[in-house]
Enzyme design. Structure first.
Site, PDB file in Angstrom:
ATOM      1  N   SER A 152       0.818  -1.210   0.000  1.00 21.70           N
ATOM      2  CA  SER A 152       0.000   0.000   0.000  1.00 21.70           C
ATOM      3  C   SER A 152       0.857   1.269   0.000  1.00 21.70           C
ATOM      4  O   SER A 152       1.852   1.363   0.716  1.00 21.70           O
ATOM      5  CB  SER A 152      -0.890  -0.005   1.245  1.00 21.70           C
ATOM      6  OG  SER A 152      -1.665   1.165   1.279  1.00 21.70           O
ATOM      7  N   LYS A 169      -2.581  -4.677   9.832  1.00 26.69           N
ATOM      8  CA  LYS A 169      -1.200  -4.299   9.486  1.00 26.69           C
ATOM      9  C   LYS A 169      -0.545  -3.578  10.654  1.00 26.69           C
ATOM     10  O   LYS A 169      -0.994  -2.511  11.078  1.00 26.69           O
ATOM     11  CB  LYS A 169      -1.195  -3.419   8.244  1.00 26.69           C
ATOM     12  CG  LYS A 169       0.208  -3.018   7.802  1.00 26.69           C
ATOM     13  CD  LYS A 169       0.200  -2.444   6.408  1.00 26.69           C
ATOM     14  CE  LYS A 169       1.570  -1.960   5.992  1.00 26.69           C
ATOM     15  NZ  LYS A 169       1.580  -1.393   4.655  1.00 26.69           N
ATOM     16  N   ASN A 176      -6.764  -1.217   1.558  1.00 26.46           N
ATOM     17  CA  ASN A 176      -5.974  -0.799   2.719  1.00 26.46           C
ATOM     18  C   ASN A 176      -6.700   0.378   3.362  1.00 26.46           C
ATOM     19  O   ASN A 176      -7.010   1.366   2.692  1.00 26.46           O
ATOM     20  CB  ASN A 176      -4.556  -0.412   2.290  1.00 26.46           C
ATOM     21  CG  ASN A 176      -3.684  -0.037   3.463  1.00 26.46           C
ATOM     22  OD1 ASN A 176      -3.800   1.062   4.028  1.00 26.46           O
ATOM     23  ND2 ASN A 176      -2.801  -0.929   3.873  1.00 26.46           N
ATOM     24  N   CYS A 219       0.168   3.575  10.721  1.00 25.65           N
ATOM     25  CA  CYS A 219       0.808   4.659  10.002  1.00 25.65           C
ATOM     26  C   CYS A 219       1.425   5.667  10.969  1.00 25.65           C
ATOM     27  O   CYS A 219       0.732   6.242  11.794  1.00 25.65           O
ATOM     28  CB  CYS A 219      -0.169   5.372   9.077  1.00 25.65           C
ATOM     29  SG  CYS A 219       0.668   6.605   8.094  1.00 25.65           S
TER      30      CYS A 219
HETATM   31  C1  FMN Z   1       5.534   6.367  -0.154  1.00 25.63           C
HETATM   32  C2  FMN Z   1       4.957   5.326   0.766  1.00 25.63           C
HETATM   33  C3  FMN Z   1       3.597   5.404   1.116  1.00 25.63           C
HETATM   34  C4  FMN Z   1       3.026   4.459   1.968  1.00 25.63           C
HETATM   35  N1  FMN Z   1       1.692   4.531   2.259  1.00 25.63           N
HETATM   36  C5  FMN Z   1       1.107   3.555   3.021  1.00 25.63           C
HETATM   37  C6  FMN Z   1      -0.305   3.540   3.252  1.00 25.63           C
HETATM   38  O1  FMN Z   1      -1.054   4.391   2.751  1.00 25.63           O
HETATM   39  N2  FMN Z   1      -0.831   2.552   4.020  1.00 25.63           N
HETATM   40  C7  FMN Z   1      -0.047   1.557   4.562  1.00 25.63           C
HETATM   41  O2  FMN Z   1      -0.571   0.659   5.220  1.00 25.63           O
HETATM   42  N3  FMN Z   1       1.289   1.549   4.348  1.00 25.63           N
HETATM   43  C8  FMN Z   1       1.885   2.508   3.594  1.00 25.63           C
HETATM   44  N4  FMN Z   1       3.253   2.476   3.356  1.00 25.63           N
HETATM   45  C9  FMN Z   1       4.061   1.402   3.963  1.00 25.63           C
HETATM   46  C10 FMN Z   1       4.295   0.250   2.979  1.00 25.63           C
HETATM   47  O3  FMN Z   1       3.091  -0.328   2.560  1.00 25.63           O
HETATM   48  C11 FMN Z   1       5.216  -0.829   3.617  1.00 25.63           C
HETATM   49  O4  FMN Z   1       4.577  -1.352   4.756  1.00 25.63           O
HETATM   50  C12 FMN Z   1       6.563  -0.272   4.044  1.00 25.63           C
HETATM   51  O5  FMN Z   1       7.015   0.702   3.137  1.00 25.63           O
HETATM   52  C13 FMN Z   1       7.639  -1.358   4.178  1.00 25.63           C
HETATM   53  O6  FMN Z   1       7.885  -2.003   2.960  1.00 25.63           O
HETATM   54  P1  FMN Z   1       9.078  -1.600   1.946  1.00 25.63           P
HETATM   55  O7  FMN Z   1      10.332  -1.530   2.752  1.00 25.63           O
HETATM   56  O8  FMN Z   1       9.076  -2.689   0.918  1.00 25.63           O
HETATM   57  O9  FMN Z   1       8.712  -0.268   1.392  1.00 25.63           O
HETATM   58  C14 FMN Z   1       3.842   3.421   2.500  1.00 25.63           C
HETATM   59  C15 FMN Z   1       5.198   3.348   2.145  1.00 25.63           C
HETATM   60  C16 FMN Z   1       5.754   4.280   1.284  1.00 25.63           C
HETATM   61  C17 FMN Z   1       7.212   4.146   0.907  1.00 25.63           C
END
Ligand code: FMN
Ligand code: FAD
Ligand code: FES
Lengths: 245, 303
Positions: free
Chosen positions: B21, B166, B100, B131
């Protein structure tokens, strides 16, 4: 949008801390001046967004200022090496708004996108006036290149070491124009906004996560709603701009 | 059932790869680049009751092998997500999508989940109680077992689809929170969300992010994520969706060995828009290399 390898054909210093780089690769997704590309550099997690300065056939010219570690690495990359480059990003300038006598105003690292714009407008037979703003004489670049396109060129330097002393807006007096296009640091864009007397196209910068609309990292508020600078921008129309922050 | 397929809360995925997400929008930016039906599914941008602009910019800062974001849940609000985004998505994605959901009160979570539960396109609802970007908001639900359980219970009461909670990694005891969610009826747990981080600009001596702090993600956080997925997967009996720094097919297998039934890929999509496609294409060869016949068999396979 395409993500392809570009090979460096030349990469040379053209002014203080400023390099011009010619890349060879698949430029087919670059559809307008004012668009940008996003460059993957070894050892850096995020890409570096740089405006399209010129594109001719499979050659893409970029001009970048060395301001940090990424652009430092770019300046040191030798001819023959390649970068993975995302192309075709952003909306770009709308030539249709120019009228007969467009004014192009570029400040520092905002000068490069004005070049392809000027080339395209000149090809349409438009009488372009160009104002290029720099800090001092050793930072000036591309004055001759713009002149070669047939434009009327004014150069300003903040310290007065070359051309007109002052800011780009100090050169605007007395110029008749039908529309203006501008790119540069935000304080410059603000004064151009207040001083200008016609409609205009502004190009904005923001720190970007992706550069293609996926992360909402670069959003801004405008009169007509929220916009992503990388997708609905970087070019915004004067009547749409909301100055915030 | 294929070599790569896995079952997530009763729904079969062709493969375990799920863009995370906030890094995949509502899918269609990526659908311009490749057929997104090759994905297991994807988790769409965090959706709230009302439309949100999110935080001021700069929202992004680069880090070694990662990035910080403080987007602040920018989204058009649940009604537009259902009325505008999902119909658009239907044109390029035939599979069930993972919704989400975020909220600033239990009532908001309930309101949004209840509406989304009625969408046929949605397979699972991932409830983000973690978040870190919103002051006094999502953070508090994910940092105490009681609050996380309260959201879980309230959402379960108004929904029929699998509810995946989450979790935030910014806690002292992730296991107790995961167990509280399981006891409150959660159908799955996903983790990790971003780690709270900060960068300072040496020239201006100011934080790079306008909001000062933001969520750290990307390759650098992978070991923390593997550890937390391992801890939670060994403490609960519901499926765990693992994420945090996943960038390669090898990372996917490591995450599954730690206990993940499916694996999300976040920040990697931003720096390489083809990241998920490449991972899916690389998986068969990597499976062969490590003598893996079926991905289902390796879940929690760490010795
Ligand atoms: C730009 C950005 C926006 C994100 N927005 C959300 C969100 O709206 N809701 C959510 O549950 N996680 C959000 N996340 C978290 C990601 O879904 C994920 O849990 C987190 O980045 C760890 O994974 P990664 O290291 O592969 O990025 C966001 C991450 C990034 C980088
Ligand atoms: C649409 C767009 C077009 C641009 N066109 C040009 C151009 O033609 N010529 C040019 O010299 N510069 C241009 N820039 C600015 C250029 O992207 C930055 O100067 C560059 O990313 C700095 O990288 P660094 O590693 O040297 O700096 P660092 O400060 O070490 O970079 C750290 C991080 O901050 C980001 N960052 C730093 N400064 C900026 C900035 N001003 N804007 C956006 N991100 C930034 C970097 O991309 C990187 O993720 C443009 C920026 C945008 C958004
Ligand atoms: S930088 Fe990701 S949406 Fe603009």
């Amino acid at each position: 949008m395409k993500d392809t390898l570009f090979t460096i054909k030349s990469n040379r210093l053209i002014a203080k801390n400023t390099s011009e780089c010619v890349l060879v690769g698949d430029t087919s997704d670059i559809s307008a001046s004012g668009q940008f590309v996003n460059i993957k550099l070894d050892g850096f997690y995020l890409r570096r967004p740089i405006s399209v300065c010129n594109v001719e056939g499979d050659e893409l010219t970029l001009i970048y200022k060395v301001v940090g570690k990424g652009t430092e690495v770019m300046a040191r990359t030798p001819v023959g090496e390649s970068w993975l480059v995302l192309t075709g990003l952003g909306n770009g300038y709308d030539l249709g708004r120019s009228g007969n006598a467009p004014l192009l105003i570029g400040g520092g690292a905002g000068v490069p996108p004005m070049y392809l714009l000027c080339r395209k407008l000149a090809a349409e037979g438009k009488k372009c006036t160009v104002i290029l703003g720099f800090g001092s004489k050793d930072e000036v670049f591309y004055e001759e290149e713009f002149k070669a396109l047939g434009a009327d060129v004014y150069v300003t330097t903040v310290d007065g070491s070359y051309g007109i002393k002052g800011f780009v807006t100090d050169a605007m007096d007395g110029i008749d124009y039908t529309h203006f296009y501008t790119c540069g640091p935000e304080p410059m864009l603000k004064v151009v906004y207040s001083k200008s007397t016609t409609g205009g196209s502004f190009s904005f910068e923001e720190r970007m996560g992706c550069g293609f609309g996926a992360c909402m990292g670069c959003s801004c508020k405008t009169i007509t709603g929220y916009k992503r600078i990388c997708k609905e921008g970087p070019v915004m129309q004067k009547e749409d701009i909301l100055w915030e922050k | 059932m294929g070599k790569m397929s896995v079952n997530l809360c009763g729904i079969e995925l062709d493969n375990p790869i799920i863009p995370a997400s906030g890094t995949f929008g509502f899918g269609y930016e990526f659908a311009e680049l490749y057929d997104i039906n090759i994905l297991g599914t994807f988790s769409f941008k965090g959706t709230t009751k009302e439309a949100r602009f999110g935080n001021p910019t700069p929202r992004i800062a680069e880090c070694t092998a990662g990035m910080i974001n403080a987007v602040g849940l920018q989204n058009p609000g649940v009604d537009k997500v259902i009325g505008v985004e999902l119909p658009k998505l239907a044109k390029c994605f035939d599979k069930k999508v993972m919704a989400n959901v975020s909220g600033f009160s239990v009532d908001e979570y309930v309101y949004t989940c209840e509406k989304i539960d009625k969408c046929d396109q949605v397979g699972w609802i991932e409830v983000n109680v973690s978040c870190p970007n919103v002051h006094g908001g999502g953070m508090s639900f994910g940092t105490s077992p009681e609050a996380a359980a309260e959201v879980t219970r309230a959402v379960k009461a108004v929904t029929t689809k699998p509810i995946i909670i989450k979790l935030s990694p910014n806690v002292t005891d992730i296991v107790s929170i995961a167990k509280a969610c399981e006891a409150a009826g959660a159908d799955g747990i996903s983790l990790i969300n971003t780690l709270l981080g900060m960068r300072i600009d040496l020239r201006t001596r100011k934080p790079i992010i306008a909001n000062k702090m933001g969520g750290f993600s990307g390759a650098a956080i992978f070991p923390v994520a593997v550890r937390m997925v391992y801890q939670v997967a060994h403490a609960v009996d519901i499926p765990v969706v693992g994420m945090g720094g996943v960038s390669t097919a090898e990372d996917v297998i490591e995450m599954m060995l730690a206990g993940a039934t499916a694996v999300q890929v976040g920040a990697a999509n931003l720096v390489d828009p083809f990241a998920c496609k490449k991972i899916i294409e690389a998986l068969p060869a990597v499976m062969d290399k490590y003598g893996i016949n079926s991905l289902e068999e390796i879940i929690k396979g760490v010795k």
